[in-house]
Design a protein around this motif. Structure first.
Motif, PDB file in Angstrom:
ATOM      1  N   UNK A  86       9.886  -3.067  -5.813  1.00  0.00           N
ATOM      2  CA  UNK A  86      10.061  -2.685  -4.158  1.00  0.00           C
ATOM      3  C   UNK A  86       8.893  -2.077  -3.929  1.00  0.00           C
ATOM      4  N   UNK A  87       7.968  -1.666  -4.440  1.00  0.00           N
ATOM      5  CA  UNK A  87       6.740  -0.867  -4.032  1.00  0.00           C
ATOM      6  C   UNK A  87       5.613  -1.797  -3.773  1.00  0.00           C
ATOM      7  N   UNK A  88       5.648  -3.110  -4.230  1.00  0.00           N
ATOM      8  CA  UNK A  88       4.657  -3.965  -4.093  1.00  0.00           C
ATOM      9  C   UNK A  88       4.824  -4.938  -3.171  1.00  0.00           C
ATOM     10  N   UNK A  89       3.754  -5.298  -2.502  1.00  0.00           N
ATOM     11  CA  UNK A  89       3.600  -6.252  -1.271  1.00  0.00           C
ATOM     12  C   UNK A  89       2.859  -7.313  -1.823  1.00  0.00           C
ATOM     13  N   UNK A  90       3.165  -8.575  -1.265  1.00  0.00           N
ATOM     14  CA  UNK A  90       2.297  -9.835  -1.762  1.00  0.00           C
ATOM     15  C   UNK A  90       1.614 -10.122  -0.351  1.00  0.00           C
ATOM     16  N   UNK A  91       0.225 -10.521  -0.713  1.00  0.00           N
ATOM     17  CA  UNK A  91      -0.614 -11.077   0.347  1.00  0.00           C
ATOM     18  C   UNK A  91      -0.704 -12.454  -0.180  1.00  0.00           C
ATOM     19  N   UNK A 138      -2.680  -6.841   4.719  1.00  0.00           N
ATOM     20  CA  UNK A 138      -1.844  -6.394   5.806  1.00  0.00           C
ATOM     21  C   UNK A 138      -1.434  -5.156   5.405  1.00  0.00           C
ATOM     22  N   UNK A 139      -1.857  -4.566   4.179  1.00  0.00           N
ATOM     23  CA  UNK A 139      -1.242  -3.270   3.518  1.00  0.00           C
ATOM     24  C   UNK A 139      -2.386  -2.424   3.156  1.00  0.00           C
ATOM     25  N   UNK A 140      -2.222  -1.261   2.975  1.00  0.00           N
ATOM     26  CA  UNK A 140      -3.071  -0.116   2.393  1.00  0.00           C
ATOM     27  C   UNK A 140      -2.398   0.024   0.730  1.00  0.00           C
ATOM     28  N   UNK A 161      -2.364 -11.991  -3.979  1.00  0.00           N
ATOM     29  CA  UNK A 161      -2.600 -10.461  -4.505  1.00  0.00           C
ATOM     30  C   UNK A 161      -1.295  -9.745  -4.395  1.00  0.00           C
ATOM     31  N   UNK A 162      -1.257  -8.844  -5.350  1.00  0.00           N
ATOM     32  CA  UNK A 162      -0.048  -7.797  -5.257  1.00  0.00           C
ATOM     33  C   UNK A 162      -0.595  -6.611  -4.804  1.00  0.00           C
ATOM     34  N   UNK A 163      -0.101  -5.912  -4.023  1.00  0.00           N
ATOM     35  CA  UNK A 163      -0.720  -4.669  -3.446  1.00  0.00           C
ATOM     36  C   UNK A 163       0.402  -3.762  -3.667  1.00  0.00           C
ATOM     37  N   UNK A 164       0.098  -2.510  -4.094  1.00  0.00           N
ATOM     38  CA  UNK A 164       1.360  -1.549  -4.309  1.00  0.00           C
ATOM     39  C   UNK A 164       0.467  -0.169  -3.995  1.00  0.00           C
TER      40      UNK A 164
END
Length: 164
Positions: A86-91, A138-140, A161-164
């Protein structure tokens, strides 16, 4: 480059999930950049739209609406992700092409697993039709996983990428 070609490029960019597009024809260079609205991930900047055909030494921007990227799932290379899903964002890849994780052969990668990144930071480039398109976050956050191998072909909507 004539105005009709520039208008066609504006329409193409407006309908795509790309944030930037740069076209070079001989001595002419046109760079199109979508603006983001405060409080949302996408939008149109209030104000002017500009179009220009310029010598290669000058670069002009064109602001237009930003589309949301397509959704798809595929992972080929991953590192452990300590954060919850739930904390991770996909690019995701905005287009089909060859992914490049370094600015040039033999150079350091744009980002590595564990790097802290800011919104708008370049993560990789995708080569499509002999054009290199910078893919920005799109995320920090921190790079938790790199889901593609350097030089691999990616499809539109494929997670990169997975950004968290």
């Amino acid at each position: 480059m004539d105005l009709q070609k520039i208008k066609a490029l504006i329409d193409l960019l407006a309908e795509s999930p790309l944030a930037k597009l740069e076209v070079i024809e001989g001595e002419d260079r046109v760079k199109l950049v979508k603006a983001k609205r405060r409080g949302s991930r996408a939008g149109v900047a209030s104000g002017d739209e500009r179009a220009a055909s310029t010598p290669a030494s000058d670069v002009q921007g064109i602001q237009s609406p930003l589309a949301e990227p397509a959704q798809s799932v595929d992972a080929t290379r991953a590192a452990p992700a300590p954060a919850t899903a739930s904390e991770l964002h996909l690019v995701r890849a905005p287009m089909f092409g060859i992914v490049h994780l370094t600015p040039a052969p033999g150079e350091a990668p744009f980002v590595c697993v564990g790097d802290t990144i800011d919104e708008g930071q370049v993560l990789c480039t995708i080569e499509a039709m002999k054009m290199f398109n910078a893919i920005e976050s799109e995320f920090s956050g921190a790079v938790r996983e790199i889901l593609v191998a350097p030089g691999s072909e990616v499809e539109s909507g494929q997670p990169l990428f997975r950004i968290g």
